[in-house]
Every structure is written in structure tokens, then in C-alpha cells.
Design a protein around this motif. Sequence first.
Motif, PDB file in Angstrom:
ATOM      1  N   ALA A   1       0.852  -1.198   0.000  1.00  0.00           N
ATOM      2  CA  ALA A   1       0.000   0.000   0.000  1.00  0.00           C
ATOM      3  C   ALA A   1       0.882   1.240   0.000  1.00  0.00           C
ATOM      4  O   ALA A   1       1.117   1.842   1.043  1.00  0.00           O
ATOM      5  CB  ALA A   1      -0.919  -0.004   1.224  1.00  0.00           C
ATOM      6  N   PRO A   2       1.383   1.650  -1.170  1.00  0.00           N
ATOM      7  CA  PRO A   2       2.328   2.777  -1.219  1.00  0.00           C
ATOM      8  C   PRO A   2       1.733   4.073  -0.679  1.00  0.00           C
ATOM      9  O   PRO A   2       2.451   4.901  -0.118  1.00  0.00           O
ATOM     10  CB  PRO A   2       2.642   2.917  -2.712  1.00  0.00           C
ATOM     11  CG  PRO A   2       2.222   1.649  -3.334  1.00  0.00           C
ATOM     12  CD  PRO A   2       1.120   1.097  -2.496  1.00  0.00           C
ATOM     13  N   ASP A   3       0.423   4.236  -0.814  1.00  0.00           N
ATOM     14  CA  ASP A   3      -0.177   5.501  -0.418  1.00  0.00           C
ATOM     15  C   ASP A   3      -0.229   5.689   1.092  1.00  0.00           C
ATOM     16  O   ASP A   3      -0.523   6.780   1.577  1.00  0.00           O
ATOM     17  CB  ASP A   3      -1.589   5.620  -1.004  1.00  0.00           C
ATOM     18  CG  ASP A   3      -1.526   5.691  -2.521  1.00  0.00           C
ATOM     19  OD1 ASP A   3      -0.463   6.101  -3.037  1.00  0.00           O
ATOM     20  OD2 ASP A   3      -2.519   5.324  -3.179  1.00  0.00           O
ATOM     21  N   ASP A   4       0.053   4.625   1.846  1.00  0.00           N
ATOM     22  CA  ASP A   4       0.060   4.757   3.303  1.00  0.00           C
ATOM     23  C   ASP A   4       1.365   5.349   3.814  1.00  0.00           C
ATOM     24  O   ASP A   4       1.540   5.497   5.015  1.00  0.00           O
ATOM     25  CB  ASP A   4      -0.151   3.385   3.960  1.00  0.00           C
ATOM     26  CG  ASP A   4      -1.553   2.873   3.718  1.00  0.00           C
ATOM     27  OD1 ASP A   4      -2.368   3.658   3.193  1.00  0.00           O
ATOM     28  OD2 ASP A   4      -1.822   1.698   4.039  1.00  0.00           O
ATOM     29  N   HIS A   5       2.261   5.648   2.892  1.00  0.00           N
ATOM     30  CA  HIS A   5       3.569   6.140   3.313  1.00  0.00           C
ATOM     31  C   HIS A   5       3.875   7.459   2.610  1.00  0.00           C
ATOM     32  O   HIS A   5       3.535   7.644   1.454  1.00  0.00           O
ATOM     33  CB  HIS A   5       4.656   5.112   2.996  1.00  0.00           C
ATOM     34  CG  HIS A   5       4.375   3.773   3.601  1.00  0.00           C
ATOM     35  ND1 HIS A   5       4.781   3.428   4.858  1.00  0.00           N
ATOM     36  CD2 HIS A   5       3.672   2.711   3.130  1.00  0.00           C
ATOM     37  CE1 HIS A   5       4.360   2.206   5.142  1.00  0.00           C
ATOM     38  NE2 HIS A   5       3.687   1.749   4.107  1.00  0.00           N
ATOM     39  N   ILE A   6       4.526   8.376   3.342  1.00  0.00           N
ATOM     40  CA  ILE A   6       4.844   9.689   2.781  1.00  0.00           C
ATOM     41  C   ILE A   6       6.357   9.882   2.830  1.00  0.00           C
ATOM     42  O   ILE A   6       6.990   9.580   3.845  1.00  0.00           O
ATOM     43  CB  ILE A   6       4.198  10.825   3.611  1.00  0.00           C
ATOM     44  CG1 ILE A   6       2.713  10.551   3.811  1.00  0.00           C
ATOM     45  CG2 ILE A   6       4.422  12.171   2.942  1.00  0.00           C
ATOM     46  CD1 ILE A   6       2.107  11.407   4.884  1.00  0.00           C
ATOM     47  N   ILE A   7       6.919  10.387   1.742  1.00  0.00           N
ATOM     48  CA  ILE A   7       8.316  10.802   1.761  1.00  0.00           C
ATOM     49  C   ILE A   7       8.318  12.300   2.023  1.00  0.00           C
ATOM     50  O   ILE A   7       7.749  13.073   1.245  1.00  0.00           O
ATOM     51  CB  ILE A   7       9.007  10.466   0.427  1.00  0.00           C
ATOM     52  CG1 ILE A   7       9.001   8.946   0.215  1.00  0.00           C
ATOM     53  CG2 ILE A   7      10.424  10.997   0.417  1.00  0.00           C
ATOM     54  CD1 ILE A   7       9.456   8.516  -1.149  1.00  0.00           C
ATOM     55  N   LEU A   8       8.912  12.704   3.138  1.00  0.00           N
ATOM     56  CA  LEU A   8       8.902  14.121   3.510  1.00  0.00           C
ATOM     57  C   LEU A   8       9.786  14.921   2.551  1.00  0.00           C
ATOM     58  O   LEU A   8      10.724  14.403   1.959  1.00  0.00           O
ATOM     59  CB  LEU A   8       9.403  14.286   4.941  1.00  0.00           C
ATOM     60  CG  LEU A   8       8.522  13.646   6.025  1.00  0.00           C
ATOM     61  CD1 LEU A   8       9.136  13.872   7.393  1.00  0.00           C
ATOM     62  CD2 LEU A   8       7.110  14.217   5.981  1.00  0.00           C
ATOM     63  N   ASP A   9       9.463  16.227   2.432  1.00  0.00           N
ATOM     64  CA  ASP A   9      10.214  17.074   1.503  1.00  0.00           C
ATOM     65  C   ASP A   9      11.638  17.337   1.977  1.00  0.00           C
ATOM     66  O   ASP A   9      12.523  17.594   1.169  1.00  0.00           O
ATOM     67  CB  ASP A   9       9.494  18.416   1.324  1.00  0.00           C
ATOM     68  CG  ASP A   9       8.330  18.276   0.362  1.00  0.00           C
ATOM     69  OD1 ASP A   9       8.385  17.339  -0.467  1.00  0.00           O
ATOM     70  OD2 ASP A   9       7.381  19.064   0.451  1.00  0.00           O
ATOM     71  N   ILE A  10      11.841  17.282   3.294  1.00  0.00           N
ATOM     72  CA  ILE A  10      13.141  17.661   3.841  1.00  0.00           C
ATOM     73  C   ILE A  10      14.262  16.742   3.323  1.00  0.00           C
ATOM     74  O   ILE A  10      14.081  15.541   3.166  1.00  0.00           O
ATOM     75  CB  ILE A  10      13.092  17.639   5.385  1.00  0.00           C
ATOM     76  CG1 ILE A  10      14.411  18.146   5.973  1.00  0.00           C
ATOM     77  CG2 ILE A  10      12.799  16.238   5.887  1.00  0.00           C
ATOM     78  CD1 ILE A  10      14.382  18.336   7.457  1.00  0.00           C
ATOM     79  N   THR A  11      15.403  17.365   3.019  1.00  0.00           N
ATOM     80  CA  THR A  11      16.586  16.617   2.592  1.00  0.00           C
ATOM     81  C   THR A  11      17.712  16.943   3.554  1.00  0.00           C
ATOM     82  O   THR A  11      18.022  18.123   3.756  1.00  0.00           O
ATOM     83  CB  THR A  11      16.991  17.025   1.166  1.00  0.00           C
ATOM     84  OG1 THR A  11      15.873  16.836   0.314  1.00  0.00           O
ATOM     85  CG2 THR A  11      18.153  16.203   0.671  1.00  0.00           C
ATOM     86  N   ILE A  12      18.304  15.927   4.182  1.00  0.00           N
ATOM     87  CA  ILE A  12      19.283  16.222   5.232  1.00  0.00           C
ATOM     88  C   ILE A  12      20.723  16.002   4.789  1.00  0.00           C
ATOM     89  O   ILE A  12      21.641  16.181   5.569  1.00  0.00           O
ATOM     90  CB  ILE A  12      19.004  15.408   6.513  1.00  0.00           C
ATOM     91  CG1 ILE A  12      19.104  13.906   6.256  1.00  0.00           C
ATOM     92  CG2 ILE A  12      17.647  15.758   7.088  1.00  0.00           C
ATOM     93  CD1 ILE A  12      19.147  13.092   7.536  1.00  0.00           C
ATOM     94  N   SER A  13      20.938  15.569   3.544  1.00  0.00           N
ATOM     95  CA  SER A  13      22.332  15.446   3.102  1.00  0.00           C
ATOM     96  C   SER A  13      22.404  15.695   1.606  1.00  0.00           C
ATOM     97  O   SER A  13      21.409  15.574   0.899  1.00  0.00           O
ATOM     98  CB  SER A  13      22.881  14.054   3.420  1.00  0.00           C
ATOM     99  OG  SER A  13      22.351  13.118   2.509  1.00  0.00           O
TER     100      SER A  13
END
Lengths: 405, 363
Positions: free
Chosen positions: B232-244
Motif C-alpha cells: 500500500a504505497p499511499d500509506d507512506h509519505i516521503i517528507l520534503d526535507i533533505t538532510i544530506s
Amino acid sequence: MAATEVVQETKRPPQPPGLLKWIRDNLFSSWGNTLLTIVLLPITVFILFSSIRWMFVGADWRVVTQFPLLYTVGQYPRDEIWRVGIGLSLIIFMLGASWGKWGGLLRSISIAFSIVFGVFALLPVQHPELDLGMRLYLGANVLLILVGYWIGRIQYLKGGHIVIGWSITPILAILFLSGFENSSTLPAVGTTLWGGLLVTFLLAAGGIVLSFPIGIALALGRRSSLPVVSAFSTIFIEAIRGVPLITILFMFSIILALFLPSESRIDRLVRSLMAVTFFSAAYSAENVRGGLQAVPHGQIEAAKAVGMSNFQTMLFITMPQALRAVLPAIVGQFISLFKDTTLVVIVGINDFLGIGRSIINSDPEFMQLQVEVYLFIAVVYWIFCYLMSLASRRLEAAMGVSSRL
Amino acid sequence: MFRKTLPVIAVLIVLSVIMAACGGVETVTVVETVIVEKEVPAAAVETEIFDRVLARGKVVCGGRTDLTGFGYLDADGNNIGFDIDLCRAVAAAVFGDPNAIEVVPLTAADRGPSLQTAEVDLLSRNVTWTASRDSQWGNFTTVMFYDGQGFMISKASGITSTDEFDGATVCVTTGTTTEQNLADFFRQNGMTYEAVSFEETAAVYSAYEEGRCDITTSDKSQLASVRSGFAAPDDHIILDITISKEPLTPAVPHGDDVWFDIVKMVMYGLVNAEELGVTQANVEEMKSSENINTLRLLGQEGDWGYTDLGLDATALAQAISAVGNYGEIYNRYMGPEGIAFTLPRGPNDLWSNGGLIYAPPVK
């Protein structure tokens, strides 16, 4: 009609008298046993039931069944796949010939191979990689074993001929696999494209065949009275036994490359084979040395007394007894070598395990199916290791290891 | 007695001869090494790698076979992926044949030495360009993929932004810079976390999907790849923040400037082709384009350095007709219809579309 009923009545076997008694004796013989049975039985049934249900309902075996060629030969070009087939057939033929000559254990191995090939040739499933040509090839291998058997039965064919055949076969097979530069019929196929079971077997068989003589030489060297030879052997053995195989693989695959000039670079697969061979040789050496020490000194003195030279004593008196004594340890060493070849994944060689990893990562969906892939790989390794230990037991029985020493 | 000591004496004699020989050679070797050291840079300034490539008839690329989208295998065992196509582009530019490549699968530990020893002609294996690698490993050409470490969270965890990360459990691969970046990020923001670490990447995401962690972290391209494989890919969010910053860059061994320039020219060519609208399909008709820049790119108008490097004037046209332009390569694997997964272009869009992908002009 009535008569047949009567016959059935009389023919019905009696209830097996042993079963209830067996259960009572083994599972409910005492209070403690009864308690253990009551607690463990449901757990066992549950584990068995859920594993079987997972295998047939839950698991998705696509990752295993879709890629038979990837698992067996890796990236070997599909147009050139017939060359792997010829290499395999050569070995199969030699196996058949050895069966005809010597029988015994080789008979069981040949029959086992024939059954496996026959089953795959007649497998009643539609599969794009198991087409008519492939089925015919697998069937032909069964015939080839029988032809080999028939040739091996020929009287004037001596065992020596077959030994010579066995020493030429692997070289021929390797030449077929690697091909030649600028050849149109056998274009070169770099070892970076070799993979899967092909590489696993190559590393294991190569490692076993090459490490054993080196191991014997090192064992003799360590017992030698020449200080330089014995010091070299001891240092070699102890240095290699002192570090894990991973270290040696890294050493050969990365550090060696930094030392050698770029013109004299050794092929990556050969580098790994060297590492595996040296590692196994050091352990074999210690096994063989154990066997040498087990041979009573009187045997050597007796050999000297009848006028045998040092070399003859070694070849005909000491070594046969020594090797027979440590056969189980040596086979154990070879089984562990076979499993250790999986470590070449960490130096970038796609052996059976490495190809499994590549398949898992070839599609994001497959990442969920890693259990299936690893389980399949584990079962295949287990089958081959078990076959090796089975063969070792047969060999021990034939040589009378346990009874006559 | 004599028979016993004889071998010992013999060995001693041999040893002393060897030692004497070594002692004699020693001074000579020193002289030799000095000469060699002088020769190496002199020879290397020449076209050592390029000559080797031409003599061999194929480009040896350091790659991988186990990273979806970048370097992996198709069902027939062929090497495919974004990184592999860059390698094919170089082969097509040099030989006109995108299949004139040999991909050497490299592990993370292998990457540096394989460049340092020039075992590979081109390292196109998802390698982050860093200052130390640039100085020690080889020459990094130009950034072909801007990646960066991000976070994926499951909607079920109730977390919606990094402000709510305090006390979260994080699934992460051990022994990588990913783990280090994660620790730095939490320390800088004064938050605590509980790490659930695994050696195998596949194990990390299985654990995450099973709900053993609230968050998982890796390079964003990998997170996108993994998410597309979830049930269920829609149950997961990739946040916009990039830390490296992970600028993935093809690299070549030190020492051969011509080869370095050739690889750069091909990479720039792929980007310029997208900018000019030259695609795999229309490359032939674009050869009679009215745009002077397109004509220059495809070698129809003057010589803009290709032949100086020993390539055909149409080298870039060959590369583009073999693998397509930058955008086509990207979309083949990671576009909306990509065969690997879907990742919005973001920083990997052309500079003219607000991204970071930019190539010097052909002039």
C-alpha cells in the motif's frame, strides 16, 4: 458378490499393534513426558501447519520460478548459453563413463543426475525458458550418461584413460565458457558475466581440486626436516588460519590489485578462486597433518626395512592410511568450503547468493519476496551439502574407515 | 650425518646467494623506482585510458547489479539502469555501439580501488562526489543525479513533520553514512530516537513496512523505489526535507585528461540534447534543424572539439540515438511510466524548469 465380500473381510489387515504402544512408550511414559507432549504437540502442529500453509498459500514463488537461467548461469549471454550446456554435458558424460568403470557411489550420483534431468525435461509446466530445445537438451543429458556408462564398460578402456579424461574435461569446459578473443564461433565471454550456480560450482570445485594437493604439500612441508620448508609451511598455514576468509578475499580482490601493475591484472573471478583455494589449503593441510601423525611410526620403519625410498613410503604407506583416517574431516572441510564461496558476494561476484540478491533488487515488488529467495537458496545449498556428506559416508563405508583402522 | 646436514647447507647456500643478489639489486631498484615515478605522470598525461578503451573495443564500467533504477538486471541478465545507460552513451559516442560495454559489478568497498588502479574506465555506480574521493579516487565528471537523504513515514504513525520526530523509532542500514547523517540530524535538532538497524537494505524496509518503526531513512531515490514496491504505497509519505547532499557522479581514473573530457562531453551532450529537444526518436531529423545549437550538438555545423578528442563529429548524435537524452534516460527508469519506480524530477529537472541540471553550451 457375497464371496468377494468374504474375501475382503479376511484380507483386511489387523490394526497395527505397535502404534498405540509406541505412543504410550515414547510420549506418555511418565508424568513429565505426558506434560511435555501436551505442551509441545500443539506448538509443533501449529508451526508445521503455518509453514506449510505459507509455502502453498502465502508465499509468492514468482521470484524463484521466473528466473531459472539467472539462478543457474547468471548474466551469461543468452545467445551463448549452449556453451554452458556443452561444458555441463562433457562433465555428465565423464560421470557416466566413471559409473561404467567403477560403479559404486558414482552409480548413485549418475542415477540421481539422470532423474533430476529427466524430471526437468518432462516438467508439465509452461515456462518461457523451459522450451522444447531446453527439454531436448536435458533429455539428451540422460542419454549421455547412459552412453558414457556403456563406453565406460568397454574392457580395454582403463581407469587411467578416465582419469586423463577427467583432467582434460574441466579445461575444455572452461575454454568453452570463456571463449577466445576475435573468434566468431566462440566469442570471448568475460567472467564478469558469469554467475549463479555456475560460479558457485566453479569456485567450490576449483577450490576443492586445487586446495587439496596444496594442502598435502603444506602438511608434508610442515613435517619436513628442512627448516626453510617447514618454516614456510608453518607460517603460511598459521597466517591464513589466523584471519577470516573475508579478510583474505578482500586482500586478494582489492589490495593485490593495488600492488600489481595494471598490465598484469588478474581476473576478478580468478582472484577469488585463489583466495578460496589458499584458505581451504591451509585447513586441509592441518587435517592431513593430523592423519599423518596418526600413522604409527612402525609402519614407516617397516617400509624402510623392505627397501622403500622416502617417496615410495609416503605414496604407498603413509599417505593412504593418513587420508583414510581423516576422510570425514576433509569432507567436512570441503562442505564448509562450498558454503564459504557465498562470501565472494562481498567482492562483487554474483554467485548463486549474489544473483539472488540481484533478483530481489531487480524490481521494487520483489523486495517483499526476499524470504522466498533466501529460503530457496538455502534449500539448494542444503541439498548439495547433504549430498556431499552422503557421498562421504558411502566413501567411508567403502574404505572401511571406521572398522579397519 | 653428512647426508642430513647436506640439505641444510644447500639451502643456506641458496639463501645467501639470494640475499647477496638482493643486496646487490637494492641500489638498482631505488634508481629504477625514481625513473618509474617520473615516467608515470608523463605517460598518464597522455591518452592512456582512452588508448586502452580503443584497443579493447569496449568501455569497462564499474557498476552494480543490485540497485533498482540505477544498476540492475532484467529477466535475461542484461545490465540495465540509469547508471548503465550513461555508460552505454559513452560507448555509443566512442564506438557507435551502446553494447560495447563490460559492466564490472563493484561493491562499496571496491569502488575506490577500482578507480585508483584504473581497473575500470568509468565508474558509473551511484557514487556520491565528495572532496576526499575526488582527491584520492579519480576525476569526477559532472553531477548526473542530485540525490539526498530523506525520511519516509507511515501515515499510521501519526507523524506529519520533522517537528514530531522526538522519540521516534527509525529503521536504518548499519555502517553507512546514512546512519551518521541520521544521528547528526537528531542531535542538531535536540531530539532523541531509537534506531532499529539492519545490515541488509531489504531487511530495513521489510521491518519498516511491518510497522516496527515509525520512520525509515535513506536516499530519496531509494525511498521512492522501496515505496513503489509496498503493498500500500499511499500509506507512506516521503517528507520534503533533505538532510544530506548526495551528488551522484560518474568518475574516471586520474591521469587521462582526454578520456576525462570525452566522458564529460557525453554527459553534457545528453543534458544539452534534452534542452534542445533532441530525442532518441527525432535525432535524425534534428540533424537538419534550423537551430544552430542543435546542429552544433549533432556535429552538422563545424567542429566543436569532438575531433580534437579523437571522436567522430557525430559522436553525440550516436550517443543520443542509442540511449536518448538525459530526460529520456531518467524517465525510462524513474519517470511517471518508469520501469523501475516513479520519482518526480525535482532537482534533477533542467535548470530552465527550476532544477539543477545544467550543461555548458556547445560552441
